[in-house]
Design a protein around this motif. Structure first.
Motif: not given
Lengths: 615, 351
Positions: A44, A219-223, A406
């Motif tokens: 991360k 603006d991407r997310i990490y999930v 997102p």
């Protein structure tokens, strides 16, 4: 303490690898040693440097003691599939040392704990060894054995961050976020990071792999996909969840529980969802079917063995026309198979689940964003079509964190509850016959128990019945009903998300079909293939049944590769069976060793078959 | 015709209940079971109980598994939704239905094959979870639809119609229910409607998992000498612990009993169970004593019947889960979907 650098004396030693924002780091750990959170911190922090990463846990079916790996692909270009190969191996597990060392690319790096001399076996002359006496440092700094173990992990993160040029402030900030609410843990972790950093900078030479700040994450997310699917279930209005623990789907139910605490508590603290850990998968799907019959949105999450057990109920759902949603987080089969490895090998088991003539809608998410979207959609589809809808995740998507778009939600969107005749409609005299196709789309109206004092009650059964839900074994009555179910499946075609096309720049006789978690590797492979002059029209399937568009794509090409992560080409079989396609036209490209498919594998497979040699 | 709808002719002298319904309004389709089947008597008892309790038929949901007994929900309460589900899996389907709408009354009908063999696991787990339901097993000790095989409740040493002796130990569902934490456990006999109707009424009024094992002889395959589930055998060996009267909520208690001969138990719904003791010192609120009594009498070949155990303060699965009072199937978009803003905050936490 020993100096390991003198061991490196190979004669034909290649130049050490140099790469910026484009390399693979792999951590080899012992399961249960607390490495997971440290490794995730490493991944991360690179993400926070604005550089995309794709991280994957490779773990055994075990709680403590067996080998586990964590692979981080750093790729500013944004390729999120597994690349294959390792540029920097962090070898913390003596058990697997030899093969870990063997997997390093020529010119790569090996990071070891140099407190004890590393085993001679497997050491290579063509790599650079980076030794830090982690155990010795921790033994000197900590007295508690657990701390000695845990901080060793943090120590190597500090050291690697220094070697790779990751901004220390980024890592420190993440630690503070990670331990929010447990502030007393922040300081010792920061100290361990700093210790690792200091030792690395003081005793190790700079290496050729670097992380440089970039702006490629956006603006991407990490999930994780399982968490995303659980969120989709919350936004999709699910109120009943029944499940039985099974890897790799367990974290989906657990995430749903967590999100329900946040989003499904009424002002008085009452729960707007019921979650039951059932006694087995049969009871899980039974509860889901019962809840669906009674008008609640219900789901279960499972994996292949659970899908096998649920077959009879899925058939009931199909024939008695009861909404249900099953998240199948696929793993390596058959039987217990490879419980902690990934595959796409339940396609046929899900599509044709149950005895008798049945077929069920499937959704194929490519990443966590689509897990969210398709989870929410699945509940609408199940209610609309009054049948079981499968959302086909796999371990790779479900249990790994992915960098993805997102989540988005349109507040004007309404849950589609399908054809449920209300009390007022019944009261007004609207005719009701449970299995009558009054709208011509194969979908009949249903009523919910208790809807009206004198109208709309009917008897639900898995036996054959007439359009008014009365028991019947008359041949023509049975056939008419089965034909209507087929008509309903035709209606489903228009409701399944359309395929995503990625046409080649110019006309080509070759196409490729892929789906689900293969997407990341496939996108990269298409670019690689194009660079070698191989052009393919690509189509990513997002669900079953297949629309005319899907069949049109196949008809428009001479050869269509079908890339899958199973042995038997199950999607290919489904296409052949449903579309009457000539098997010779569909060329399987199959990866099923349990590790996520790579671009190298796809590119090699397709190039070879087109006579352009392996990649 | 593979179904028969009953003609809806009402005798003008049929008495209505408080809702204005007659007994006929609680009936269903014409039974397709064998003439004299015990199960039809149980259906009649269910009809009588619901009529007596003034229940609106559509507020019940009746669920079953597969088998002769599981067909019966089609033969009573035609105004209620019914669900003939999967063999042995009624408990899970009913659990799901109950979770979706806690306001309806749930009646689960099953058989000994359905609950003691293929569905033993689901039976057990529904009991221990405390699903608010009335779970009736129509127990004939035999597989009727497949023509006469022993079931798991057949007594050791009992003989099949063909003369085969059963060597397996029987599964005692009442004893299991007691051990598993069912908060209402009773046993009745299809041949004793006077005993059975109050048991069903009390079970319906009970909040929690209420289990009634009803011995229901199979006239076709298990009503011969050598069977321990025949009409004659059950009549001869019936050892009732009490006689139950159920006084509905808000109804005046007018029956007068001899002092010391009765026990009164007030249930959660306000109904009062009045128990005339038949076995001296039998206490139906003592679970451990009930288990002991059952085992002692079973050992001497007696069939213990009556209200064996009740916990009047029982709680149910919804209590344990803390679910809202509004049925989950009535929650709307606003209550279910957190919306775009909440999602934006989630996105932010994942960067």
């Amino acid at each position: 303490m020993i100096d390991v650098s003198h061991r490196i004396d190979g004669r034909d030693r290649p130049a050490p690898l140099t790469a910026t924002n484009d390399f693979v780091v792999k951590f080899a750990n012992v399961n249960g040693s607390g490495s997971a959170s440290a490794n995730a911190l490493f991944a991360k922090s690179i993400l926070r440097m604005g550089v995309p990463v794709a991280a994957r846990n490779i773990f055994p079916s075990n709680i403590q003691g067996l080998p586990t790996w964590y692979e981080v692909r750093v790729c500013e270009a944004g390729h999120l599939g597994r690349r294959g190969g390792v540029d920097l191996m962090v070898a913390m597990n003596p058990q697997t040392f030899a093969r870990d060392v063997a997997s390093i690319e020529p010119g790569g790096y090996l990071f070891v704990d140099s407190t004890k001399p590393p085993p001679h076996e497997g050491l290579r002359g063509d790599i650079t060894v980076l030794g830090l006496p982690l155990t010795a440092i921790c033994n000197a700094a900590y007295s508690d054995p657990r701390q000695r173990q845990l901080f060793k992990n943090i120590l190597y993160v500090g050291a690697l961050a220094a070697l790779l040029g990751i901004d220390p402030a980024v890592v420190d900030a993440l630690v503070a976020e990670q331990f929010k609410g447990k502030e007393r843990l922040i300081k010792p972790n920061l100290e361990a990071l700093a210790m690792g950093r200091r030792h690395a900078l003081e005793t190790l030479d700079p290496i050729g792999l670097k992380v440089r700040r970039a702006d490629a994450v956006g603006d991407r997310i990490y999930v994780e996909g399982n968490a995303a699917a659980a969120l989709g279930a919350v936004w999709g209005g699910a109120t009943v969840c029944a499940w039985y623990p099974i890897t790799p789907s367990t974290s989906l139910a657990e995430a749903f529980m967590g999100y329900c605490e946040d989003f499904r508590a009424d002002p008085d603290g009452g729960a707007r969802a019921a979650i039951v850990q059932a006694e087995d998968e049969i009871a899980s799907i039974g509860i889901v079917v019962g809840a669906g019959w009674n008008g609640a949105r219900a789901f279960t999450c499972t994996s292949g063995p659970g899908v096998s057990l649920m077959q009879e109920f899925v058939g009931l759902s199909y024939f008695a026309e009861i909404p249900a949603v099953i998240f199948d987080v696929q793993r390596g089969g058959p039987s217990t198979g490879m419980p902690t490895r990934t595959q796409q090998s339940d396609i046929l088991a899900a599509a044709y689940a149950s005895h008798g003539d049945t077929k069920h809608p499937l959704l194929f998410p490519e990443d966590p964003t689509e897990c969210f979207e398709m989870a929410a959609l699945a509940f609408d589809l199940a209610d609309r079509l009054q049948t079981t809808v499968f959302v086909m995740l796999d371990l790779d998507i479900g249990m790994n964190e992915w960098l993805c778009r997102p989540f988005a939600w349109d507040d004007s969107r309404r849950l589609d509850r399908g054809k449920v005749m209300s009390h007022d409609e019944l009261e007004s005299g609207k005719p009701f016959g449970r299995y009558q196709d009054v709208d011509g789309d194969g979908i009949a109206w249903r009523t919910l128990p208790g809807a009206h004092p004198s109208r709309g009650a009917y008897f639900t059964r898995g036996t054959s019945r007439d359009p008014n839900a009365r028991y019947s074994e008359e041949g023509p009555v049975y056939v008419a009903n089965m034909e209507r179910l087929l008509a309903k499946f035709e209606t489903a075609k228009a409701l399944i998300p359309a395929p995503v096309f990625r046409p080649a720049g110019r006309r080509t006789p070759h196409g490729v079909i892929y789906f689900g978690s293969t997407s990341a590797a496939m996108n990269e492979s298409l670019a690689e293939l194009e660079a070698t002059g191989i052009r393919l029209d690509a189509m990513r399937l997002r669900g079953f049944p297949f629309s005319d568009e899907v069949m049109g794509f196949i008809a428009a090409h001479e050869t269509v590769f079908v890339v899958e992560q199973n042995r038997d080409g199950q999607l290919r079989t489904l296409i052949m069976n449903e579309g009457g396609v000539d098997p010779a036209k569909l060329v399987p490209v199959l990866n099923y060793d349990g590790s996520p498919i790579t671009a190298r594998f796809i590119t090699g497979g397709i190039s070879t078959r087109l006579g352009r040699g392996g990649a | 015709m593979t179904y028969i709808t009953k003609p809806r002719l009402h005798h003008p002298l049929l008495q209505p209940n408080a809702l204005g319904f007659t007994r006929r309004d609680y009936e269903g389709k014409v039974s397709t079971l064998c003439a004299g089947c015990g199960h039809d008597s149980i259906s009649a008892a269910i009809i009588q109980a619901c009529f007596d309790l003034d229940l609106p038929p559509h507020r019940l949901a009746k669920l079953s598994g597969i088998g002769c007994s599981s067909k019966t929900p089609d033969y009573f309460l035609g105004g209620a939704h019914g669900f003939n589900s999967v063999h042995g899996r009624m408990p899970s389907v009913l659990t799901g239905a109950n979770l979706a709408n806690r306001e309806l009354i749930y009646l689960g009908v099953s058989g000994d094959g359905d609950s003691a063999s293929i569905g033993l696991g689901q039976f057990a787990h529904a009991m221990r979870r405390g699903v608010n339901m009335t779970y009736i097993v129509e127990n004939n000790g035999v597989y009727g639809l497949t023509k006469g095989q022993f079931s798991a409740t057949s007594d050791k040493g009992s003989k099949s119609k063909k003369g085969v002796v059963n060597h397996d130990q029987p599964i005692e569902l009442v004893g299991l229910a007691l051990q598993l934490g069912a908060s209402f456990v009773a046993r009745g006999f299809s041949g004793d409607k006077a005993q059975l109707v109050p048991l069903i009424k009390a079970a319906i009024g009970h909040k929690g998992a209420a289990f009634i094992d009803v011995i229901s002889p199979c006239v076709q395959f298990n009503n011969h000498p050598g069977s321990t589930k025949s009409f004659d055998y059950v009549r001869e060996h019936n050892a009732a612990v009490n006689r139950l009267d159920v006084i509905a909520p808000r109804k005046e208690i007018v029956v007068d009993y001899e002092p010391g001969s009765v026990e009164r138990v007030a249930q959660h719904d306000g109904s009062v169970l009045t128990l005339r003791k038949l076995a001296a010192d039998y206490d139906p609120t003592d679970r451990a004593a009930a288990i002991t009594h059952l085992q002692a009498h079973q050992a001497i070949g007696e069939i213990v019947t009556g209200l064996l155990y009740v916990d009047p303060a029982a709680r149910d699965l919804h209590d344990y889960l803390g679910t809202v009072e509004t049925p989950l199937n009535r929650l709307g978009d606003a209550e279910l979907t957190p919306g775009a803003r909440a999602l934006a905050a989630i996105n932010q936490s994942l960067r």
